[in-house]
Each structure stands twice: as structure tokens, then as C-alpha cells.
Design a protein around this motif. Sequence first.
Motif, PDB file in Angstrom:
ATOM      1  N   UNK A  53     105.578  71.883  34.015  1.00 58.81           N
ATOM      2  CA  UNK A  53     104.681  70.958  33.315  1.00 58.81           C
ATOM      3  C   UNK A  53     103.218  71.307  33.608  1.00 58.81           C
ATOM      4  N   UNK A  54     102.921  71.649  34.866  1.00 53.44           N
ATOM      5  CA  UNK A  54     101.562  72.018  35.243  1.00 53.44           C
ATOM      6  C   UNK A  54     101.142  73.317  34.560  1.00 53.44           C
ATOM      7  N   UNK A  55     102.038  74.299  34.530  1.00 46.77           N
ATOM      8  CA  UNK A  55     101.736  75.569  33.873  1.00 46.77           C
ATOM      9  C   UNK A  55     101.515  75.395  32.375  1.00 46.77           C
ATOM     10  N   UNK A  56     102.354  74.593  31.729  1.00 49.10           N
ATOM     11  CA  UNK A  56     102.214  74.405  30.282  1.00 49.10           C
ATOM     12  C   UNK A  56     100.882  73.737  29.939  1.00 49.10           C
ATOM     13  N   UNK A  59      98.338  76.534  30.350  1.00 50.30           N
ATOM     14  CA  UNK A  59      98.444  77.543  29.297  1.00 50.30           C
ATOM     15  C   UNK A  59      97.927  77.033  27.954  1.00 50.30           C
ATOM     16  N   UNK A  60      97.952  75.726  27.760  1.00 51.44           N
ATOM     17  CA  UNK A  60      97.464  75.166  26.486  1.00 51.44           C
ATOM     18  C   UNK A  60      95.976  75.423  26.281  1.00 51.44           C
ATOM     19  N   UNK A  61      95.226  75.679  27.365  1.00 50.60           N
ATOM     20  CA  UNK A  61      93.789  75.967  27.257  1.00 50.60           C
ATOM     21  C   UNK A  61      93.455  77.366  27.779  1.00 50.60           C
ATOM     22  N   UNK A  69      93.478  77.291  34.715  1.00 53.50           N
ATOM     23  CA  UNK A  69      93.110  76.067  35.426  1.00 53.50           C
ATOM     24  C   UNK A  69      94.336  75.200  35.608  1.00 53.50           C
ATOM     25  N   UNK A  70      94.751  75.056  36.862  1.00 48.85           N
ATOM     26  CA  UNK A  70      95.831  74.115  37.192  1.00 48.85           C
ATOM     27  C   UNK A  70      95.184  72.972  37.972  1.00 48.85           C
ATOM     28  N   UNK A  88      98.882  86.414  43.122  1.00 45.21           N
ATOM     29  CA  UNK A  88      98.437  85.688  41.931  1.00 45.21           C
ATOM     30  C   UNK A  88      99.647  85.073  41.256  1.00 45.21           C
ATOM     31  N   UNK A  89      99.419  84.052  40.430  1.00 46.91           N
ATOM     32  CA  UNK A  89     100.497  83.512  39.611  1.00 46.91           C
ATOM     33  C   UNK A  89     100.950  84.568  38.619  1.00 46.91           C
ATOM     34  N   UNK A  90     102.256  84.592  38.343  1.00 48.34           N
ATOM     35  CA  UNK A  90     102.797  85.535  37.367  1.00 48.34           C
ATOM     36  C   UNK A  90     103.376  84.746  36.198  1.00 48.34           C
ATOM     37  N   UNK A  91     102.995  85.167  34.984  1.00 45.03           N
ATOM     38  CA  UNK A  91     103.479  84.491  33.770  1.00 45.03           C
ATOM     39  C   UNK A  91     104.113  85.522  32.850  1.00 45.03           C
ATOM     40  N   UNK A  92     105.426  85.369  32.610  1.00 46.99           N
ATOM     41  CA  UNK A  92     106.149  86.266  31.712  1.00 46.99           C
ATOM     42  C   UNK A  92     106.532  85.496  30.451  1.00 46.99           C
ATOM     43  N   UNK A  93     105.986  85.906  29.309  1.00 47.84           N
ATOM     44  CA  UNK A  93     106.256  85.212  28.049  1.00 47.84           C
ATOM     45  C   UNK A  93     107.694  85.402  27.604  1.00 47.84           C
ATOM     46  N   UNK A  94     108.283  86.540  28.002  1.00 47.52           N
ATOM     47  CA  UNK A  94     109.669  86.811  27.652  1.00 47.52           C
ATOM     48  C   UNK A  94     110.435  87.131  28.936  1.00 47.52           C
TER      49      UNK A  94
END
Length: 337
Positions: A53-56, A59-61, A69-70, A88-94
Amino acid sequence: MILLVVLTLIFLVLLLFPFLLARVSLDTDKVHSLVVKNNNLRNPRYFSQAFIALMERGLSTYDGSGMIRLSKAETLLEPPILADEVDALVYAKRDFAPARAQTFAKEIYCKGDARLPAGTALRAIACLGTLTLEEGCTLARWADAEREVAIAAGCALGISVSSGQLLRLAPGCAFRRLYAAEIVVGSAPDVLNPPAPPLCKDILRNPKEIEDLERVEGSIVTMHDLVVGEYAVINGSVKSRGRIHVKKGAHILYNLIADGDLVLEDGVFIGGVVFSQRYVYLGPSCQIGRKGRIKSAVAKCGVTLAEGCRVYGYVSGELECASVEADAYYTLISDKF
């Protein structure tokens, strides 16, 4: 003379009253000790769901600058990631499948399937697909997947591992808390689905042993160590102030609770909650709960899961928790009988 008799009677009443009160209190405690509140459970997937929920929201901005920004500004990386140590945070779209072992000091958020190679060290991961940890991975805090989680041998699983569907755990892993609709250690046999009869209100008090093949139409409450014989059936719950040893193939249709160790041999079925103030040992082919009904195996000290056992719901211990091979299990419990 009458005064003497009255004083004697008063003395006897005062002398016996504490013993009578203790007896009533003990009986009452035995009757009510079998009640288990199944609606007072914390969310076992809270860490992951709160992080997603925090990541989403962040990611919306997110503008693609590499900073998100979390609760504060964080560095955000997207695959491919080449560094051996990633702070660092890692974000994988797929999907997320690093080619080699790396160290991830912060959380990973994967919207597809994730496969982490052998020897990977990570802080935490939330995955919307399936999650696979290969041999020797080290988890510092938590891991969660919406779909299946598969854990190979030799993994250290931090504080919590959870799955929205199936959690398959190899022998040779250490853990603190597990949760899934179904938890299986290694290759488990067919699911056991004995009928669930109405709870019998009769209580058998203070036995030390239930014979092989014996059938008890009610619950058991005992102050002693208890042995439940092979293929015995108890249509109720079992509570002991000592330890409980449940032999091969026995069925207890409701809860199993002990102040001492709980030792289960192979093929034992427990339809309700398993709880010990010390250690819980679940043998090969044991099953706790039924599909679609979340139960728990909880120990104040630790839980050992033998290869082939199955739990529907929670597994938790505060000290030593591990999955082991079937042969190693019987070596481990050889001094528990």
C-alpha cells in the motif's frame, strides 16, 4: 458443651474450606481450559500488505527520477541491477530473476513472479505472483507472495514468510513464523479428511494413556503426561498439564493443547489448534486442520516440521523452529518418549 461443639464445627469448616475451594477451582479450570478463541488473530500478512500500500501510493506520484517518496525520500532501482550489494528499494514491474546471488539491504516489490538464486541475502520481499527462494538464501525480515511460495533447502527465513495460496518448504530450513492457506514440507501424502462430528461435551479426566485403536467420545483433560495410542480416535479436544505423545495414525478431531512438549508421530491428524508451552514436533505425514479452515501450530519455544507434514494456516515459535527430513525427525525425538 454446646459452645465447644459449635467452635469445633467452625474450626473444621475453616480448616477444610481452602481445600474445597481449590478443588472447585481446579475442576472449573479443567472444563474451561479447552475453549480456544479462534477469532482473535492478527493479520499474518500485515507487513507485506502495508508495504505494498505504501509503495503504490509512492508510485502514483513517481516521476522516474530514481527517488520515491514513502514515509521519507528513498532511492528506487529497477532491474537489471548489477551491483553485488544493493542499498536501495527495488521495484520490478514484471518478473524479477537476478542472474547471480546479490545482497539486498532494503525491500523488494515485484509485480510478477520472483526467483532469487542460491545464496541471495535480502531484507524483505513482497511479490504479487509466485516467489521462489533457491538453496541457502538468507531472509532478514519477511517475505510474502500472493500466489505460491517455494523455499529450497538451507534457507534462513527471518521473522515471517507467508503466502496467499501454498507455501512449500524443503527440509533443512530455519524459520520463526509461517502462514499460508496450506503449508507443505517436502512431498506430502494425500490430504486427510476425516468427518468432523459434533463436539462431545463428556470429559475423560486424568488418564495417562489411551490404548491403540481406542475410541473416546469426548474430550480429555489430564494432569499427567499422556500417550495417545496408535490409530486411536478422540472425538473432542485433548488438554494436558504435562506432555503429550501422539502415536502413529491417531486422530484428534479438535484441539491439542499441552503445558509440556507435544510429540506427534507419522500420519497423525489434528482437526483444530495445536499449542504447547514448550515445543511442538510434527512428524512425517501429519496434518493440522482441513483445507479452507485456518488453524495453527504454535509453541512458546519452538516448532519442528518433519518432511511430509501439512498445516493449514499458522506455524509459529519464539525460539528454535526448523524443517527436517523424516529420518532426522525420529533421531531428534528419540529422547522425548
